[in-house]
Scaffold this motif. Structure first.
Motif, short mmCIF file in Angstrom:
data_model
loop_
_atom_site.label_atom_id
_atom_site.label_comp_id
_atom_site.label_asym_id
_atom_site.label_seq_id
_atom_site.Cartn_x
_atom_site.Cartn_y
_atom_site.Cartn_z
N SER A 1 0.82 -1.22 0.00
CA SER A 1 0.00 0.00 0.00
C SER A 1 0.85 1.27 0.00
CB SER A 1 -0.94 0.00 1.21
OG SER A 1 -0.22 -0.13 2.42
N HIS A 2 1.99 1.24 0.67
CA HIS A 2 2.86 2.43 0.71
C HIS A 2 3.29 2.83 -0.70
CE1 HIS A 2 6.09 5.15 1.87
NE2 HIS A 2 6.89 4.47 1.07
N TRP A 3 3.66 1.85 -1.51
CA TRP A 3 4.16 2.16 -2.85
C TRP A 3 3.04 2.63 -3.77
CZ3 TRP A 3 8.79 2.99 -1.92
CH2 TRP A 3 9.58 2.14 -1.14
N LEU A 4 1.80 2.18 -3.54
CA LEU A 4 0.67 2.72 -4.30
C LEU A 4 0.47 4.19 -4.00
CD1 LEU A 4 -2.21 0.06 -4.23
CD2 LEU A 4 -0.93 0.88 -6.22
N LEU A 5 0.59 4.55 -2.73
CA LEU A 5 0.37 5.95 -2.34
C LEU A 5 1.47 6.86 -2.85
CD1 LEU A 5 -1.06 6.06 1.29
CD2 LEU A 5 -2.13 6.78 -0.84
N THR A 6 2.70 6.39 -2.85
CA THR A 6 3.80 7.24 -3.31
C THR A 6 3.86 7.31 -4.83
OG1 THR A 6 5.38 5.39 -3.34
CG2 THR A 6 5.17 6.64 -1.28
N GLY A 7 3.17 6.39 -5.52
CA GLY A 7 3.22 6.36 -6.98
C GLY A 7 4.35 5.52 -7.53
N ALA A 8 5.14 4.90 -6.65
CA ALA A 8 6.21 4.02 -7.13
C ALA A 8 5.63 2.78 -7.80
CB ALA A 8 7.12 3.63 -5.97
N LEU A 9 4.44 2.36 -7.37
CA LEU A 9 3.68 1.31 -8.03
C LEU A 9 2.30 1.87 -8.38
CD1 LEU A 9 4.48 -1.90 -5.92
CD2 LEU A 9 5.41 -1.29 -8.17
N VAL A 10 1.74 1.39 -9.47
CA VAL A 10 0.40 1.82 -9.89
C VAL A 10 -0.42 0.58 -10.20
CG1 VAL A 10 1.17 4.05 -10.79
CG2 VAL A 10 1.18 2.02 -12.29
N PRO A 11 -1.75 0.69 -10.14
CA PRO A 11 -2.58 -0.47 -10.48
C PRO A 11 -2.36 -0.91 -11.93
CG PRO A 11 -3.87 1.18 -9.32
CD PRO A 11 -2.56 1.82 -9.67
N ALA A 12 -2.23 -2.22 -12.12
CA ALA A 12 -2.14 -2.78 -13.47
C ALA A 12 -3.47 -3.41 -13.86
CB ALA A 12 -1.03 -3.82 -13.55
N SER A 13 -4.49 -3.21 -13.04
CA SER A 13 -5.85 -3.67 -13.31
C SER A 13 -6.80 -2.73 -12.60
CB SER A 13 -6.04 -5.11 -12.81
OG SER A 13 -7.41 -5.50 -12.86
N ASP A 14 -8.03 -2.70 -13.04
CA ASP A 14 -9.02 -1.86 -12.35
C ASP A 14 -9.88 -2.70 -11.41
OD1 ASP A 14 -10.48 -3.31 -14.17
OD2 ASP A 14 -11.15 -1.58 -15.34
N ARG A 15 -9.40 -3.90 -11.06
CA ARG A 15 -10.18 -4.80 -10.22
C ARG A 15 -9.34 -5.38 -9.09
NH1 ARG A 15 -11.10 -10.30 -10.35
NH2 ARG A 15 -10.02 -10.53 -12.36
N LEU A 16 -9.87 -5.28 -7.89
CA LEU A 16 -9.26 -5.91 -6.72
C LEU A 16 -9.70 -7.37 -6.62
CD1 LEU A 16 -9.97 -3.18 -4.01
CD2 LEU A 16 -7.75 -3.65 -5.06
N THR A 17 -8.90 -8.17 -5.95
CA THR A 17 -9.28 -9.55 -5.64
C THR A 17 -9.33 -9.71 -4.13
OG1 THR A 17 -8.34 -10.48 -7.66
CG2 THR A 17 -8.61 -11.97 -5.79
N THR A 18 -10.47 -10.18 -3.62
CA THR A 18 -10.64 -10.43 -2.19
C THR A 18 -10.82 -11.93 -1.97
OG1 THR A 18 -11.74 -8.29 -1.94
CG2 THR A 18 -11.99 -9.85 -0.14
N THR A 19 -10.07 -12.49 -1.04
CA THR A 19 -10.17 -13.92 -0.76
C THR A 19 -11.03 -14.13 0.49
OG1 THR A 19 -8.28 -14.09 0.76
CG2 THR A 19 -7.80 -14.09 -1.60
N ARG A 20 -11.08 -15.36 0.95
CA ARG A 20 -11.82 -15.69 2.17
C ARG A 20 -10.94 -15.55 3.41
NH1 ARG A 20 -16.50 -17.34 2.27
NH2 ARG A 20 -16.18 -18.35 4.30
N ARG A 21 -9.71 -15.11 3.23
CA ARG A 21 -8.81 -15.02 4.38
C ARG A 21 -8.80 -13.60 4.95
NH1 ARG A 21 -3.06 -17.53 3.90
NH2 ARG A 21 -2.72 -15.73 2.55
N ILE A 22 -8.44 -13.52 6.21
CA ILE A 22 -8.26 -12.22 6.86
C ILE A 22 -6.87 -12.19 7.49
CG2 ILE A 22 -10.70 -11.84 7.29
CD1 ILE A 22 -10.29 -12.70 10.16
N CYS A 23 -6.33 -11.00 7.57
CA CYS A 23 -5.02 -10.78 8.19
C CYS A 23 -5.25 -10.27 9.61
CB CYS A 23 -4.22 -9.78 7.38
SG CYS A 23 -2.57 -9.44 8.04
N GLU A 24 -4.56 -10.87 10.57
CA GLU A 24 -4.74 -10.51 11.97
C GLU A 24 -3.40 -10.33 12.66
OE1 GLU A 24 -8.73 -12.80 13.46
OE2 GLU A 24 -6.93 -14.02 13.24
N PHE A 25 -3.42 -9.58 13.75
CA PHE A 25 -2.32 -9.58 14.71
C PHE A 25 -2.73 -10.48 15.86
CE2 PHE A 25 -0.27 -5.47 13.24
CZ PHE A 25 0.95 -6.06 12.97
#
Length: 306
Positions: free
Chosen positions: A238-262
């Motif tokens: 996400s940091h690189w998307l905000l800085t513009g160092a990376l840009v979306p190569a698609s206009d679609r996100l992929t969401t899985t059935r998993r979640i990230c937790e601490f």
């Protein structure tokens, strides 16, 4: 199970020095006293711990087994003593079990902000180069993924697992239709993720080429260097998307059935300072996803992640 706790110190000194005489000098006792103590330990355990060879004390197989455990135990005790000393001086050590990719690409750009927010904390890292699996033990906080249908282990939500094809602006700008895309993938990822996207925004239509790495930190780095398109986990890139160092190569996100937790450590209570760091990281990440949502509203990042 020991005739004397002192036997462990004598055993450690003899194993480390490879000599009863050197162990005696280190402990400021006589060599016969060391020999007698270790003989009693061997008799008590019913096994030989040392082979005595020409003035040397060589560990047997059983001796090696015991020495590894004694060494681990002494190191653990020493870590506790160091932690007590740091707390006395107003400094606390917090150990995070996280991926090398998250540390490299998300945390490192913010490490100065984190240290300013928690000036009394010394951070340590248990880095995982592959998938975030395994128990959270002997650390203060661990980032892990789980399926939404799996029972909760008391973790705090970071975000849902959301991915997006990403590339550098330079790579996106090289639009020769005759060429094919270079697809950068994590080696253990099953299948070809690019097949799930009908089209990518690069405009390339040729046969795709591939790059595969076992460490996701390298996958992201290759994309940053313009080597191709990577599937970017928003928890990492996400940091690189905000800085513009990376840009979306698609206009679609992929969401899985998993979640990230601490997750808290399962073998000891969660320390308040670890909970504060957890809350700071999750708040920073949520703020960042909101900023990505404003920058690329068509993606629907906030709705997908939370």
């Amino acid at each position: 199970m020991l005739p004397s706790s002192n036997a462990l110190f004598v055993f450690d000194a003899a194993a480390r020095n490879g000599s009863f005489t050197a162990a005696a000098a280190e402990l400021n006792v006589t060599q016969p006293a060391v020999s007698r103590m270790l003989g009693q330990l061997e008799e008590h355990l019913g096994v030989r711990l040392f082979d005595r060879k020409a003035g040397r004390a060589v560990l047997t197989e059983e001796g090696e087994l015991l020495y590894r455990r004694v060494l681990d135990g002494f190191r653990s005790i020493e870590s506790g003593l160091v932690e007590i000393e740091r707390r006395r001086k107003g400094t606390e050590t917090v150990t995070l079990s996280v991926s090398s990719a998250f540390t490299t690409h998300w945390l490192m750009p913010r490490i100065d902000k984190l240290q300013k927010q928690f000036p009394q904390v010394d951070l340590r890292f248990q880095l995982i180069s592959g998938a975030l699996r395994g128990p959270v033990e002997n650390v203060d906080l661990g980032m892990r993924f789980r399926d939404r249908d799996e029972p909760s282990s008391g973790g705090a939500l970071v975000m849902k697992e959301v991915m997006l094809p990403m590339c550098s602006p330079g790579y996106l700008g090289e639009t020769d239709p005759a060429e094919g895309n270079t697809i950068i993938r994590l080696a253990e990822t099953p299948g070809d993720w690019a097949a799930d996207y009908a089209s990518l925004l690069t405009g390339r239509r040729g046969a795709a080429k591939g790059l595969s790495f076992t460490d996701y930190a390298v996958v992201v780095q290759a994309a940053l260097l313009g080597q191709g398109i990577a599937l970017g986990w928003l928890t990492v890139a996400s940091h690189w998307l905000l800085t513009g160092a990376l840009v979306p190569a698609s206009d679609r996100l992929t969401t899985t059935r998993r979640i990230c937790e601490f997750l808290p450590p399962r073998n000891r209570p969660m320390r308040p300072i670890a909970a504060e760091i957890r809350d700071w990281i999750t708040a920073q990440m949520r703020s960042e996803i909101a900023a990505i949502d404003r920058l690329y509203p068509k993606l629907g990042a906030m709705a997908a992640c939370y």
